[in-house]
Design an enzyme around this catalytic site. Structure first.
Site, PDB file in Angstrom:
ATOM      1  N   GLY A 151       5.083   4.264  -9.048  1.00  0.00           N
ATOM      2  CA  GLY A 151       5.826   3.016  -9.277  1.00  0.00           C
ATOM      3  C   GLY A 151       4.902   1.811  -9.170  1.00  0.00           C
ATOM      4  O   GLY A 151       4.910   0.912 -10.020  1.00  0.00           O
ATOM      5  N   HIS A 152       4.068   1.776  -8.120  1.00  0.00           N
ATOM      6  CA  HIS A 152       3.113   0.669  -7.965  1.00  0.00           C
ATOM      7  C   HIS A 152       2.120   0.651  -9.138  1.00  0.00           C
ATOM      8  O   HIS A 152       1.777  -0.410  -9.651  1.00  0.00           O
ATOM      9  CB  HIS A 152       2.288   0.836  -6.681  1.00  0.00           C
ATOM     10  CG  HIS A 152       3.069   0.708  -5.413  1.00  0.00           C
ATOM     11  ND1 HIS A 152       3.290   1.773  -4.565  1.00  0.00           N
ATOM     12  CD2 HIS A 152       3.657  -0.365  -4.835  1.00  0.00           C
ATOM     13  CE1 HIS A 152       3.979   1.356  -3.514  1.00  0.00           C
ATOM     14  NE2 HIS A 152       4.231   0.073  -3.651  1.00  0.00           N
TER      15      HIS A 152
ATOM     16  N   SER B  60       7.456   4.133  -0.965  1.00  0.00           N
ATOM     17  CA  SER B  60       6.484   4.570   0.043  1.00  0.00           C
ATOM     18  C   SER B  60       7.202   5.240   1.209  1.00  0.00           C
ATOM     19  O   SER B  60       6.627   6.056   1.921  1.00  0.00           O
ATOM     20  CB  SER B  60       5.681   3.369   0.559  1.00  0.00           C
ATOM     21  OG  SER B  60       5.071   2.706  -0.532  1.00  0.00           O
TER      22      SER B  60
ATOM     23  N   HIS C  56       2.202   4.607  -5.022  1.00  0.00           N
ATOM     24  CA  HIS C  56       2.728   5.729  -5.793  1.00  0.00           C
ATOM     25  C   HIS C  56       2.800   5.292  -7.261  1.00  0.00           C
ATOM     26  O   HIS C  56       2.410   4.155  -7.600  1.00  0.00           O
ATOM     27  CB  HIS C  56       4.095   6.174  -5.262  1.00  0.00           C
ATOM     28  CG  HIS C  56       5.057   5.030  -5.064  1.00  0.00           C
ATOM     29  ND1 HIS C  56       5.589   4.307  -6.105  1.00  0.00           N
ATOM     30  CD2 HIS C  56       5.553   4.467  -3.929  1.00  0.00           C
ATOM     31  CE1 HIS C  56       6.387   3.377  -5.639  1.00  0.00           C
ATOM     32  NE2 HIS C  56       6.372   3.431  -4.308  1.00  0.00           N
TER      33      HIS C  56
ATOM     34  N   VAL D 278      10.385   3.350 -11.191  1.00  0.00           N
ATOM     35  CA  VAL D 278       9.907   4.671 -11.620  1.00  0.00           C
ATOM     36  C   VAL D 278      10.593   5.712 -10.736  1.00  0.00           C
ATOM     37  O   VAL D 278      10.669   5.544  -9.511  1.00  0.00           O
ATOM     38  CB  VAL D 278       8.371   4.767 -11.495  1.00  0.00           C
ATOM     39  CG1 VAL D 278       7.878   6.160 -11.874  1.00  0.00           C
ATOM     40  CG2 VAL D 278       7.707   3.710 -12.382  1.00  0.00           C
TER      41      VAL D 278
ATOM     42  N   LYS E 224      12.946  -2.173  -8.422  1.00  0.00           N
ATOM     43  CA  LYS E 224      13.470  -1.340  -7.342  1.00  0.00           C
ATOM     44  C   LYS E 224      13.950  -2.222  -6.182  1.00  0.00           C
ATOM     45  O   LYS E 224      14.952  -1.939  -5.545  1.00  0.00           O
ATOM     46  CB  LYS E 224      12.365  -0.372  -6.927  1.00  0.00           C
ATOM     47  CG  LYS E 224      12.392   0.145  -5.534  1.00  0.00           C
ATOM     48  CD  LYS E 224      13.281   1.353  -5.399  1.00  0.00           C
ATOM     49  CE  LYS E 224      13.149   2.045  -4.071  1.00  0.00           C
ATOM     50  NZ  LYS E 224      12.865   1.194  -2.943  1.00  0.00           N
TER      51      LYS E 224
ATOM     52  N   GLY F  27       0.808  -1.214   0.000  1.00  0.00           N
ATOM     53  CA  GLY F  27       0.000   0.000   0.000  1.00  0.00           C
ATOM     54  C   GLY F  27       0.842   1.265   0.000  1.00  0.00           C
ATOM     55  O   GLY F  27       2.021   1.236  -0.349  1.00  0.00           O
TER      56      GLY F  27
ATOM     57  N   MET G  50      10.992   6.065  -6.714  1.00  0.00           N
ATOM     58  CA  MET G  50       9.764   6.200  -5.916  1.00  0.00           C
ATOM     59  C   MET G  50       9.713   5.087  -4.884  1.00  0.00           C
ATOM     60  O   MET G  50      10.028   3.932  -5.176  1.00  0.00           O
ATOM     61  CB  MET G  50       8.548   6.159  -6.822  1.00  0.00           C
ATOM     62  CG  MET G  50       8.493   7.395  -7.672  1.00  0.00           C
ATOM     63  SD  MET G  50       6.845   7.706  -8.284  1.00  0.00           S
ATOM     64  CE  MET G  50       7.185   9.160  -9.262  1.00  0.00           C
TER      65      MET G  50
END
Ligand code: PAF
Length: 302
Positions: A53-54, A203, A51, A193, A166, A48, A201
């Site tokens: 990237g997700h 969290s 961003h 990303v 990442k 969760g 990016m």
């Protein structure tokens, strides 16, 4: 049997609807229906605080499957006792809205009791790719990851699962898990990303104060320096490590946890760069730990 409650997130703007399920029986019911219809299913496991990237992983999932399941679960078993489990950002409403807009079909939002009911004691021991780096600096981390990912695979029964580059070592650990356990799942790797200034990016970026956020650009500067060195023909991995360290430590707010040059498959350190490598780094900025990496190939191996 657990009570079945299916919620729907409607996005009136784009007319998309996404189901949200919170327990295993609900998830299995939806997935079984899709399987009966011969639909190809992709899973994107996340913790969760989503961003861009997700969301790019969700896009990748859509390209590989007919239906996309995203799980959001801040997995306690992959956090060490001194780590940020309690602080980890939790933004489920905002995440659900963004997922609905991105074309996710089903959001799986389990509680810890759903995945780890009382008495749960089986864990999944990851393979050799989990040794060193994150495995060494965060003992038990990859056991927690391998366990929760196996649980999610068993519940969602995906044909495809998407993980970001990442977390390059995590990706290698999952690829090894799927290979060694003969799981019929194709692992798709999603590109990292980056913000405009190169920061990957994450969290955890939201933990950074303004000064730390400015200092965080040093991660990308160090990695692009390594990229230039290797592209210019440098083969000595120790020299590349030393250069990374020099750039990272030029930033006073940064405390380096590790810098490495490792083999792409085994994640073991290399001495000479004669084949593609991954250059992973981990640093602390204040109390925030950030990781990043670049996959690089010597000119002759490209
Ligand atoms: O990469 C993450 O967010 C987590 O490690 C994962 C794969 C969702 C397992 O909890």
């Amino acid at each position: 049997m657990a009570e079945i409650t299916l919620e729907s997130v409607q996005d009136p703007g784009i007319g998309v609807s996404m189901k949200t399920v919170v327990n295993a029986a609900e998830l299995r019911e939806v997935v079984a229906g899709w399987r009966r219809d011969n639909l190809r299913i992709a899973l994107v496991p996340t913790m969760g605080a989503l961003h861009a990237g997700h969301l790019s992983l969700v896009d990748a999932a859509r390209r590989h499957a007919d239906r996309v399941v995203v799980s959001i679960f801040v997995n306690p078993t992959q956090f060490g006792p001194e780590e940020d489990l309690d602080l980890y950002p939790r933004t489920p409403s905002e995440d659900a809205r963004r997922l609905a807009e991105t074309g996710c079909d089903l959001l799986f939002l389990p509680t810890p009791e759903v995945l780890y009911p009382p008495g749960h004691s089986v864990t999944v021991e990851p393979g050799t790719a989990a040794e060193g780096l994150e495995g060494e600096h965060r003992p038990g981390h990859f056991r927690g990851v391998a366990t929760v990912v196996t649980l999610l695979f068993n519940l969602a029964q995906p044909d495809v699962a998407v993980f970001g580059r990442k977390d390059a070592q995590q990706l290698a650990v999952i690829e090894q898990l799927v290979r060694d356990l003969h799981l019929p799942i194709t692992i798709v790797a999603g590109e990292t990303v980056r913000e405009d200034d190169g920061l990957a990016m994450s969290s955890r970026n939201r933990y950074l104060d303004a000064a730390e956020r400015r200092a965080a650009t040093v991660l990308w500067r160090s990695l692009s320096g390594a990229q230039r060195l290797i592209a210019a023909g440098e083969r000595d991995a120790d020299l590349v490590r030393a250069r990374l360290l020099e750039v990272l430590t030029s930033e006073p707010l940064v405390r380096v946890d590790y810098v490495e040059v490792v083999d792409t498959q085994t994640f073991r350190p290399v001495l000479e760069i004669t084949a593609p490598v991954v250059v992973p780094i981990a640093v602390f900025l204040g109390t925030t730990r950030l990781i990043d990496n670049l996959a690089l190939a010597p000119a002759s191996a490209e």
